[in-house]
Design an enzyme around this catalytic site. Structure first.
Site, mmCIF file in Angstrom:
data_model
loop_
_atom_site.group_PDB
_atom_site.id
_atom_site.type_symbol
_atom_site.label_atom_id
_atom_site.label_comp_id
_atom_site.label_asym_id
_atom_site.label_seq_id
_atom_site.Cartn_x
_atom_site.Cartn_y
_atom_site.Cartn_z
ATOM 1 N N CYS A 124 -0.461 -4.052 3.938
ATOM 2 C CA CYS A 124 0.202 -3.501 5.120
ATOM 3 C C CYS A 124 -0.712 -3.617 6.345
ATOM 4 O O CYS A 124 -0.222 -3.608 7.479
ATOM 5 C CB CYS A 124 0.659 -2.065 4.892
ATOM 6 S SG CYS A 124 -0.592 -0.928 4.300
ATOM 7 N N CYS B 83 1.869 0.401 -1.580
ATOM 8 C CA CYS B 83 1.780 1.381 -0.502
ATOM 9 C C CYS B 83 3.125 2.098 -0.360
ATOM 10 O O CYS B 83 4.154 1.458 -0.182
ATOM 11 C CB CYS B 83 1.407 0.682 0.801
ATOM 12 S SG CYS B 83 1.551 1.734 2.267
ATOM 13 N N GLU B 84 3.095 3.416 -0.453
ATOM 14 C CA GLU B 84 4.338 4.173 -0.376
ATOM 15 C C GLU B 84 4.928 4.208 1.023
ATOM 16 O O GLU B 84 6.109 4.511 1.186
ATOM 17 C CB GLU B 84 4.157 5.593 -0.907
ATOM 18 C CG GLU B 84 3.338 6.497 -0.029
ATOM 19 C CD GLU B 84 3.183 7.901 -0.601
ATOM 20 O OE1 GLU B 84 3.113 8.835 0.204
ATOM 21 O OE2 GLU B 84 3.130 8.058 -1.832
ATOM 22 N N HIS B 85 4.146 3.883 2.029
ATOM 23 C CA HIS B 85 4.653 3.899 3.404
ATOM 24 C C HIS B 85 5.317 2.586 3.808
ATOM 25 O O HIS B 85 6.281 2.582 4.565
ATOM 26 C CB HIS B 85 3.519 4.211 4.384
ATOM 27 C CG HIS B 85 2.909 5.543 4.163
ATOM 28 N ND1 HIS B 85 1.542 5.727 4.040
ATOM 29 C CD2 HIS B 85 3.461 6.768 4.018
ATOM 30 C CE1 HIS B 85 1.291 6.997 3.843
ATOM 31 N NE2 HIS B 85 2.429 7.658 3.829
ATOM 32 N N HIS B 86 4.776 1.468 3.338
ATOM 33 C CA HIS B 86 5.240 0.153 3.800
ATOM 34 C C HIS B 86 5.776 -0.746 2.698
ATOM 35 O O HIS B 86 6.237 -1.834 2.961
ATOM 36 C CB HIS B 86 4.094 -0.569 4.525
ATOM 37 C CG HIS B 86 3.504 0.237 5.623
ATOM 38 N ND1 HIS B 86 2.291 0.877 5.503
ATOM 39 C CD2 HIS B 86 3.981 0.534 6.868
ATOM 40 C CE1 HIS B 86 2.027 1.527 6.613
ATOM 41 N NE2 HIS B 86 3.029 1.353 7.459
ATOM 42 N N HIS C 56 -5.490 -3.656 1.768
ATOM 43 C CA HIS C 56 -4.103 -3.231 1.953
ATOM 44 C C HIS C 56 -3.333 -4.307 2.709
ATOM 45 O O HIS C 56 -3.671 -4.638 3.841
ATOM 46 C CB HIS C 56 -4.058 -1.908 2.723
ATOM 47 C CG HIS C 56 -4.608 -0.764 1.932
ATOM 48 N ND1 HIS C 56 -3.812 0.222 1.424
ATOM 49 C CD2 HIS C 56 -5.875 -0.473 1.545
ATOM 50 C CE1 HIS C 56 -4.561 1.083 0.760
ATOM 51 N NE2 HIS C 56 -5.821 0.679 0.822
ATOM 52 N N GLN D 271 -3.917 5.288 -1.398
ATOM 53 C CA GLN D 271 -5.202 5.129 -2.082
ATOM 54 C C GLN D 271 -5.927 6.458 -2.254
ATOM 55 O O GLN D 271 -6.536 6.704 -3.293
ATOM 56 C CB GLN D 271 -6.072 4.126 -1.319
ATOM 57 C CG GLN D 271 -7.392 3.845 -1.997
ATOM 58 C CD GLN D 271 -8.191 2.767 -1.300
ATOM 59 O OE1 GLN D 271 -7.626 1.878 -0.675
ATOM 60 N NE2 GLN D 271 -9.496 2.845 -1.396
#
Length: 151
Positions: free
Chosen positions: A113, A42-45, A111, A83
């Site tokens: 996250c 995950c690019e955010h978390h 996920h 995703q």
């Protein structure tokens, strides 16, 4: 590990798609490859998300080597990613490289996250789809056990 495995898609070229010409003995009907496992980040978390993909395409004048769909999925998954984008990138690359009449990609993933932080909802899954060209989503969804697998 991050450079050579988890994020290798940032530093490598996309896979070459081996194809074979259609002839009178080769079906030009829908091709569905399902339950392809993958993992991404995950690019955010910076937490993993893992799941399976189904890749379906309607050949135009060529069919691809069956392992190539999995290689394309792995290439685009091997980078910090979301995703929704992953699903679209796989579909767009295959559509272009195969000159297919249509491509449909479904990804179902858990996920981490969502599992280990924030709402902490274990066993939740996210399903995304991407459709390009002349492909009937219902034909894909009704093939084999796919509709059952998405429940």
């Amino acid at each position: 590990m991050l450079v050579h495995e988890t994020c290798s898609g940032l530093f490598t070229k996309p896979p070459v798609i081996t194809t074979f010409p259609l002839d009178k003995t080769t079906s030009s009907d829908l091709v569905v490859i399902e339950n392809i496992p993958f993992s991404s980040l995950c690019e955010h978390h910076f937490q993993p998300f893992v799941g399976t993909a189904t890749i379906a395409y309607l050949p135009n004048d060529r069919v691809m080597g069956l392992s190539k769909g999995a290689r394309v999925l792995d290439y685009f998954a091997a980078r910090p990613q979301i995703q929704e984008r992953l699903t679209n990138e796989v579909a767009a690359y295959l559509y272009e490289q195969l000159n297919a009449k249509g491509v449909f990609v479904i990804i179902k993933a858990e996920h981490y996250c969502m599992k280990v932080r924030g709402v902490k909802k274990h066993n939740s899954a996210t399903i995304t789809t991407a459709s390009l060209g002349e492909i009937d989503k219902q034909d894909v969804l009704s093939s084999n056990q796919l509709a059952t697998n998405l429940k």
